[in-house]
Design a protein around this motif. Sequence first.
Motif, PDB file in Angstrom:
ATOM      1  N   SER A  51      -5.704  -0.523  -4.239  1.00 38.80           N
ATOM      2  CA  SER A  51      -5.689  -0.502  -2.774  1.00 38.80           C
ATOM      3  C   SER A  51      -4.653   0.456  -2.193  1.00 38.80           C
ATOM      4  O   SER A  51      -4.201   0.279  -1.067  1.00 38.80           O
ATOM      5  CB  SER A  51      -5.483  -1.905  -2.194  1.00 38.80           C
ATOM      6  N   ASP A  52      -4.271   1.472  -2.947  1.00 39.24           N
ATOM      7  CA  ASP A  52      -3.383   2.502  -2.424  1.00 39.24           C
ATOM      8  C   ASP A  52      -4.205   3.554  -1.699  1.00 39.24           C
ATOM      9  O   ASP A  52      -5.393   3.736  -1.978  1.00 39.24           O
ATOM     10  CB  ASP A  52      -2.598   3.164  -3.566  1.00 39.24           C
ATOM     11  N   ARG A  53      -3.577   4.257  -0.770  1.00 39.10           N
ATOM     12  CA  ARG A  53      -4.224   5.396  -0.108  1.00 39.10           C
ATOM     13  C   ARG A  53      -4.105   6.577  -1.059  1.00 39.10           C
ATOM     14  O   ARG A  53      -2.993   6.985  -1.409  1.00 39.10           O
ATOM     15  CB  ARG A  53      -3.532   5.711   1.213  1.00 39.10           C
ATOM     16  N   VAL A  54      -5.232   7.138  -1.470  1.00 35.73           N
ATOM     17  CA  VAL A  54      -5.239   8.213  -2.457  1.00 35.73           C
ATOM     18  C   VAL A  54      -5.749   9.501  -1.841  1.00 35.73           C
ATOM     19  O   VAL A  54      -6.867   9.561  -1.342  1.00 35.73           O
ATOM     20  CB  VAL A  54      -6.110   7.854  -3.684  1.00 35.73           C
ATOM     21  N   ILE A  55      -4.905  10.533  -1.860  1.00 38.80           N
ATOM     22  CA  ILE A  55      -5.326  11.879  -1.505  1.00 38.80           C
ATOM     23  C   ILE A  55      -5.602  12.559  -2.838  1.00 38.80           C
ATOM     24  O   ILE A  55      -4.683  12.864  -3.598  1.00 38.80           O
ATOM     25  CB  ILE A  55      -4.253  12.645  -0.690  1.00 38.80           C
TER      26      ILE A  55
ATOM     27  N   MET B 196       0.837  -1.196   0.000  1.00 40.18           N
ATOM     28  CA  MET B 196       0.000   0.000   0.000  1.00 40.18           C
ATOM     29  C   MET B 196       0.871   1.245   0.000  1.00 40.18           C
ATOM     30  O   MET B 196       1.731   1.419   0.839  1.00 40.18           O
ATOM     31  CB  MET B 196      -0.922   0.020   1.208  1.00 40.18           C
ATOM     32  N   ARG B 197       0.641   2.098  -0.972  1.00 38.13           N
ATOM     33  CA  ARG B 197       1.355   3.370  -1.073  1.00 38.13           C
ATOM     34  C   ARG B 197       0.389   4.510  -0.777  1.00 38.13           C
ATOM     35  O   ARG B 197      -0.813   4.341  -0.855  1.00 38.13           O
ATOM     36  CB  ARG B 197       1.893   3.561  -2.495  1.00 38.13           C
ATOM     37  N   THR B 198       0.933   5.650  -0.431  1.00 33.05           N
ATOM     38  CA  THR B 198       0.139   6.866  -0.312  1.00 33.05           C
ATOM     39  C   THR B 198       0.512   7.761  -1.472  1.00 33.05           C
ATOM     40  O   THR B 198       1.693   8.048  -1.687  1.00 33.05           O
ATOM     41  CB  THR B 198       0.417   7.594   1.017  1.00 33.05           C
TER      42      THR B 198
ATOM     43  N   ARG C  44     -13.169   5.391  -1.305  1.00 33.16           N
ATOM     44  CA  ARG C  44     -11.757   5.026  -1.178  1.00 33.16           C
ATOM     45  C   ARG C  44     -10.844   6.242  -1.284  1.00 33.16           C
ATOM     46  O   ARG C  44      -9.660   6.154  -0.998  1.00 33.16           O
ATOM     47  CB  ARG C  44     -11.365   4.020  -2.265  1.00 33.16           C
TER      48      ARG C  44
ATOM     49  N   ALA D 235      -6.655   3.915  -6.439  1.00 32.14           N
ATOM     50  CA  ALA D 235      -7.586   3.412  -5.420  1.00 32.14           C
ATOM     51  C   ALA D 235      -7.953   1.955  -5.692  1.00 32.14           C
ATOM     52  O   ALA D 235      -8.051   1.151  -4.754  1.00 32.14           O
ATOM     53  CB  ALA D 235      -8.840   4.276  -5.379  1.00 32.14           C
TER      54      ALA D 235
ATOM     55  N   VAL E  85      -2.221  16.102   5.435  1.00 34.76           N
ATOM     56  CA  VAL E  85      -2.000  14.705   5.074  1.00 34.76           C
ATOM     57  C   VAL E  85      -0.969  14.061   5.974  1.00 34.76           C
ATOM     58  O   VAL E  85      -1.115  12.926   6.405  1.00 34.76           O
ATOM     59  CB  VAL E  85      -1.570  14.579   3.592  1.00 34.76           C
TER      60      VAL E  85
ATOM     61  N   ASP F 239      -9.539  10.067  -0.361  1.00 32.39           N
ATOM     62  CA  ASP F 239      -9.463  11.127   0.648  1.00 32.39           C
ATOM     63  C   ASP F 239      -9.410  12.426  -0.151  1.00 32.39           C
ATOM     64  O   ASP F 239      -8.380  12.783  -0.708  1.00 32.39           O
ATOM     65  CB  ASP F 239      -8.196  10.938   1.486  1.00 32.39           C
TER      66      ASP F 239
END
Length: 75
Positions: free
Chosen positions: A31-35, A7-9, A52, A28, A73, A54
């Motif tokens: 399954s990555d963290r998406v801003i 998982m990456r941001t 999913r 997304a 963030v 942000d």
Amino acid sequence: GKVSFGMRTVLISGCSSGFGAQLALAFAQNSDRVIATVRSSADRQALLSDNRLDIRAMDVTDPVSIRACVDGVVK
């Protein structure tokens, strides 16, 4: 085969439409963290259906806006 980095941001600007929106959804789905950033809160509507993401306001032409988004963030 598919390379996985865990998982990456990722922070992506210009997500209210077009390439930015498609890129945010692709990360997304991985399954990555998406801003996902948009210029104004009015631009958020197109993305609200995907929980999913942000979604944050950020104007890439305004250093104060950029700093506020990044600080939010990192916290």
